[in-house]
Each structure stands twice: as C-alpha cells, then as structure tokens.
Write a protein that holds these residues in place. Structure first.
Motif: not given
Length: 63
Positions: A16-30
């Motif tokens: 989970r996100c350490p800031l809001c505890h929300g769900e994280l999704t897989d992605a590709t960044g730069p």
C-alpha cells in the motif's frame, strides 16, 4: 496498455502507499518499473524487483 507485473503477485497484493495507505498499481516510469498511487499522484520506483516505498524518493506524476 497492459503492464507486466514487476514484483511477485503475493507481495503486490499487500503493498500500500506509505502516505495514504491506498492501492498501488504497476506502471512504467521514465526510470523503469514503478508502482503508482492515483490518490497522491506519486510513482514509487521498483529497483531490482524491490519496491522503494519512501515518500522522499517518490516521483510526482503529471496530470
């Protein structure tokens, strides 16, 4: 666009996100694979298959 999972599925389900505890999704960044939090508009890097869930190292997402 479908993203290839960057970490083990069992681990992906509990992270989970350490800031809001929300769900994280897989992605590709730069810089390569990331986990994105839509609520906080942050991208967390995944380095050598290990998610780096530190807010100070997160990348702000455009939009």
């Amino acid at each position: 666009m479908t993203q290839t999972p960057t970490i083990e599925p069992w681990l992906r389900d509990i992270l989970r996100c350490p800031l809001c505890h929300g769900e994280l999704t897989d992605a590709t960044g730069p810089g390569g694979p990331e986990l994105h939090c839509a609520t906080d508009s942050l991208g967390f890097p995944v380095e050598d298959g290990v998610p780096v869930l530190l807010v100070d190292l997160a990348r702000p997402l455009a939009g």
